[in-house]
Design a protein around this motif. Structure first.
Motif, PDB file in Angstrom:
ATOM      1  N   GLY A  55       0.784  -1.227   0.000  1.00  0.00           N
ATOM      2  CA  GLY A  55       0.000   0.000   0.000  1.00  0.00           C
ATOM      3  C   GLY A  55       0.816   1.278   0.000  1.00  0.00           C
ATOM      4  N   TYR A  56       2.105   1.184  -0.321  1.00  0.00           N
ATOM      5  CA  TYR A  56       2.946   2.371  -0.326  1.00  0.00           C
ATOM      6  C   TYR A  56       2.988   3.021  -1.705  1.00  0.00           C
ATOM      7  N   VAL A  57       2.994   4.345  -1.711  1.00  0.00           N
ATOM      8  CA  VAL A  57       3.116   5.139  -2.929  1.00  0.00           C
ATOM      9  C   VAL A  57       4.166   6.227  -2.681  1.00  0.00           C
ATOM     10  N   TRP A  58       4.684   6.790  -3.751  1.00  0.00           N
ATOM     11  CA  TRP A  58       5.701   7.830  -3.635  1.00  0.00           C
ATOM     12  C   TRP A  58       5.040   9.184  -3.427  1.00  0.00           C
ATOM     13  N   SER A  59       5.476   9.906  -2.411  1.00  0.00           N
ATOM     14  CA  SER A  59       5.001  11.254  -2.164  1.00  0.00           C
ATOM     15  C   SER A  59       5.972  12.226  -2.812  1.00  0.00           C
ATOM     16  N   LYS A  60       5.460  13.013  -3.746  1.00  0.00           N
ATOM     17  CA  LYS A  60       6.299  13.990  -4.449  1.00  0.00           C
ATOM     18  C   LYS A  60       6.730  15.126  -3.527  1.00  0.00           C
ATOM     19  N   VAL A  61       5.862  15.543  -2.628  1.00  0.00           N
ATOM     20  CA  VAL A  61       6.191  16.676  -1.770  1.00  0.00           C
ATOM     21  C   VAL A  61       7.079  16.283  -0.583  1.00  0.00           C
ATOM     22  N   ASN A  62       6.948  15.070  -0.093  1.00  0.00           N
ATOM     23  CA  ASN A  62       7.753  14.632   1.050  1.00  0.00           C
ATOM     24  C   ASN A  62       8.959  13.797   0.636  1.00  0.00           C
ATOM     25  N   LYS A  63       9.034  13.428  -0.643  1.00  0.00           N
ATOM     26  CA  LYS A  63      10.168  12.668  -1.191  1.00  0.00           C
ATOM     27  C   LYS A  63      10.434  11.373  -0.435  1.00  0.00           C
ATOM     28  N   GLU A  64       9.349  10.616  -0.174  1.00  0.00           N
ATOM     29  CA  GLU A  64       9.472   9.331   0.507  1.00  0.00           C
ATOM     30  C   GLU A  64       8.248   8.480   0.208  1.00  0.00           C
ATOM     31  N   CYS A  65       8.370   7.187   0.509  1.00  0.00           N
ATOM     32  CA  CYS A  65       7.233   6.280   0.349  1.00  0.00           C
ATOM     33  C   CYS A  65       6.282   6.479   1.520  1.00  0.00           C
ATOM     34  N   VAL A  66       5.003   6.583   1.221  1.00  0.00           N
ATOM     35  CA  VAL A  66       3.983   6.757   2.258  1.00  0.00           C
ATOM     36  C   VAL A  66       2.859   5.767   2.004  1.00  0.00           C
ATOM     37  N   LYS A  67       2.119   5.458   3.046  1.00  0.00           N
ATOM     38  CA  LYS A  67       0.930   4.622   2.877  1.00  0.00           C
ATOM     39  C   LYS A  67      -0.090   5.380   2.047  1.00  0.00           C
ATOM     40  N   GLY A  68      -0.719   4.706   1.123  1.00  0.00           N
ATOM     41  CA  GLY A  68      -1.685   5.350   0.244  1.00  0.00           C
ATOM     42  C   GLY A  68      -2.871   5.948   0.973  1.00  0.00           C
ATOM     43  N   ASN A  82     -19.035   8.009   4.271  1.00  0.00           N
ATOM     44  CA  ASN A  82     -18.392   6.997   3.440  1.00  0.00           C
ATOM     45  C   ASN A  82     -17.467   6.106   4.283  1.00  0.00           C
ATOM     46  N   GLN A  83     -17.599   4.805   4.150  1.00  0.00           N
ATOM     47  CA  GLN A  83     -16.731   3.853   4.847  1.00  0.00           C
ATOM     48  C   GLN A  83     -15.719   3.203   3.906  1.00  0.00           C
ATOM     49  N   ASP A  84     -15.882   3.416   2.604  1.00  0.00           N
ATOM     50  CA  ASP A  84     -15.001   2.810   1.609  1.00  0.00           C
ATOM     51  C   ASP A  84     -13.827   3.743   1.342  1.00  0.00           C
ATOM     52  N   GLU A  85     -12.645   3.380   1.859  1.00  0.00           N
ATOM     53  CA  GLU A  85     -11.458   4.216   1.712  1.00  0.00           C
ATOM     54  C   GLU A  85     -11.061   4.429   0.257  1.00  0.00           C
ATOM     55  N   THR A  86     -11.417   3.491  -0.602  1.00  0.00           N
ATOM     56  CA  THR A  86     -11.013   3.605  -2.003  1.00  0.00           C
ATOM     57  C   THR A  86     -11.782   4.685  -2.747  1.00  0.00           C
ATOM     58  N   SER A  98       3.292  24.796   2.067  1.00  0.00           N
ATOM     59  CA  SER A  98       3.155  25.584   0.839  1.00  0.00           C
ATOM     60  C   SER A  98       2.657  24.722  -0.313  1.00  0.00           C
ATOM     61  N   GLN A  99       2.760  23.406  -0.162  1.00  0.00           N
ATOM     62  CA  GLN A  99       2.275  22.477  -1.180  1.00  0.00           C
ATOM     63  C   GLN A  99       1.392  21.422  -0.531  1.00  0.00           C
ATOM     64  N   ALA A 100       0.360  21.041  -1.271  1.00  0.00           N
ATOM     65  CA  ALA A 100      -0.536  19.971  -0.844  1.00  0.00           C
ATOM     66  C   ALA A 100      -0.545  18.923  -1.945  1.00  0.00           C
ATOM     67  N   GLU A 101      -0.275  17.693  -1.571  1.00  0.00           N
ATOM     68  CA  GLU A 101      -0.305  16.594  -2.530  1.00  0.00           C
ATOM     69  C   GLU A 101      -1.608  15.836  -2.332  1.00  0.00           C
ATOM     70  N   VAL A 102      -2.359  15.684  -3.412  1.00  0.00           N
ATOM     71  CA  VAL A 102      -3.675  15.049  -3.345  1.00  0.00           C
ATOM     72  C   VAL A 102      -3.619  13.720  -4.088  1.00  0.00           C
ATOM     73  N   PHE A 103      -4.015  12.657  -3.390  1.00  0.00           N
ATOM     74  CA  PHE A 103      -4.145  11.332  -3.977  1.00  0.00           C
ATOM     75  C   PHE A 103      -5.634  11.102  -4.227  1.00  0.00           C
ATOM     76  N   LEU A 104      -6.018  11.115  -5.486  1.00  0.00           N
ATOM     77  CA  LEU A 104      -7.419  10.939  -5.851  1.00  0.00           C
ATOM     78  C   LEU A 104      -7.736   9.457  -5.987  1.00  0.00           C
ATOM     79  N   PRO A 105      -8.981   9.062  -5.719  1.00  0.00           N
ATOM     80  CA  PRO A 105      -9.333   7.648  -5.865  1.00  0.00           C
ATOM     81  C   PRO A 105      -9.214   7.219  -7.326  1.00  0.00           C
ATOM     82  N   LYS A 106      -8.742   6.016  -7.525  1.00  0.00           N
ATOM     83  CA  LYS A 106      -8.614   5.385  -8.837  1.00  0.00           C
ATOM     84  C   LYS A 106      -7.590   6.070  -9.744  1.00  0.00           C
ATOM     85  N   ASP A 107      -6.784   6.993  -9.219  1.00  0.00           N
ATOM     86  CA  ASP A 107      -5.703   7.596  -9.991  1.00  0.00           C
ATOM     87  C   ASP A 107      -4.386   7.056  -9.460  1.00  0.00           C
ATOM     88  N   THR A 108      -3.487   6.708 -10.353  1.00  0.00           N
ATOM     89  CA  THR A 108      -2.196   6.183  -9.912  1.00  0.00           C
ATOM     90  C   THR A 108      -1.210   7.293  -9.569  1.00  0.00           C
TER      91      THR A 108
END
Length: 162
Positions: A55-68, A82-86, A98-108
């Motif tokens: 469940g790890y993905v790369w965070s562009k703003v933190n420059k490390e692997c983070v849990k999705g 909503n109970q469905d995390e996906t 100064s930056q916010a990284e957004v992980f949208l559902p169903k986007d890689t």
């Protein structure tokens, strides 16, 4: 004399057989055992070294692997229970916010929004993250996701006491 000749012939035959066996052993190619890959050992790291199966993905703003599913959870507008995390979006901030990284559902890939000044929204093209009663993520004029600003999964109607 006959005994010596017979003995010599026997020794010669036995030693030549051993020599032939040794040469055959040397010429044989070693056999390699073919095994199927264990699915738990398959390398599913992405180009940044993040372990996707965990469940790890790369965070562009933190420059490390983070849990999705880490960061601030924003649920779809109209489905705040909503109970469905996906189906939720997740927001991570860099150190100075100064930056916010957004992980949208169903986007890689994530999107990185930038903030002009404190109190202003984070913006990227037609996306806006507005700090209002938590956060509201808008695309154009439409509110897409919102949340209370708390980090992590939201549990609704649990029977455990906090």
């Amino acid at each position: 004399m006959k005994k010596i000749t017979t003995l010599l012939m026997t020794v010669l035959i036995v030693s030549s057989c051993r020599l032939i066996d040794q040469q055959d052993d040397a010429n044989e190619k070693p056999t390699v055992a073919v095994t199927t890959k264990d699915s738990t050992m398959v390398n599913d790291k992405d180009e940044n070294g993040c372990l996707a199966s965990a469940g790890y993905v790369w965070s562009k703003v933190n420059k490390e692997c983070v849990k999705g599913f880490s960061g601030i959870q924003l649920n779809p507008t109209g489905k705040q229970d909503n109970q469905d995390e996906t189906l939720s979006a997740y927001v991570l901030f860099n150190e100075d916010a100064s930056q916010a990284e957004v992980f949208l559902p169903k986007d890689t890939a994530s999107i990185v929004l930038t903030r002009g000044a404190e109190g202003k929204p984070w913006i990227l093209k037609d996306w806006q993250l507005v700090p209002w009663k938590g956060y509201v993520l808008k695309k154009g004029a439409v509110n897409m996701f919102s949340g209370d600003g708390e980090i992590g999964k939201k549990e609704i109607e649990t029977d455990t006491q906090q």
